[in-house]
Design a protein around this motif. Sequence first.
Motif, short mmCIF file in Angstrom:
data_model
loop_
_atom_site.label_atom_id
_atom_site.label_comp_id
_atom_site.label_asym_id
_atom_site.label_seq_id
_atom_site.Cartn_x
_atom_site.Cartn_y
_atom_site.Cartn_z
N THR A 9 0.86 -1.19 0.00
CA THR A 9 0.00 0.00 0.00
C THR A 9 0.89 1.24 0.00
N CYS A 62 -2.85 1.57 7.32
CA CYS A 62 -2.64 0.13 7.52
C CYS A 62 -1.61 -0.12 8.62
N ASP A 74 -5.40 -0.54 -3.46
CA ASP A 74 -5.91 0.82 -3.41
C ASP A 74 -7.10 0.93 -2.46
#
Length: 136
Positions: free
Chosen positions: A53, A61, A98
């Motif tokens: 990511t 995250c 995404d």
Amino acid sequence: MLNRVILIGRLTKDPELRYTSAGVAVTQFTIAVDRPFTSQGGEREADFIPVVTWRQLAETCANYLRKGRLTAVEGRIQVRNYENNEGKRVYVTEVIADNVRFLEGKKDNGDARGNHGDTFQDEGTPIDISDDDLPW
């Protein structure tokens, strides 16, 4: 042409957050995704899929995902290659995410991350609702 993937699995370890030389956040983690069948020995097998990511999603995250947490990942498959120290070409297949969804509430394990309990801890117990509360 279309390159789209959706995965649901559990993190195998905490995400690793790094920053590029330009200051862009990047996080890498791996999720274990069960295969829809069992082996000849009757055991459930899983695939371990690397996920990457970038930017704000990477920082989110890193802050909220932890090992074992059930997670949905949406993104695209990317194959890259490089030459290792031994001069051999190495190919890496990974999902560039995404969209990442956290599918479980935080567990109340008394850790320092500020967890406040499992949202669904009473799941399965009867709820007292009168007929007046029902919309039909």
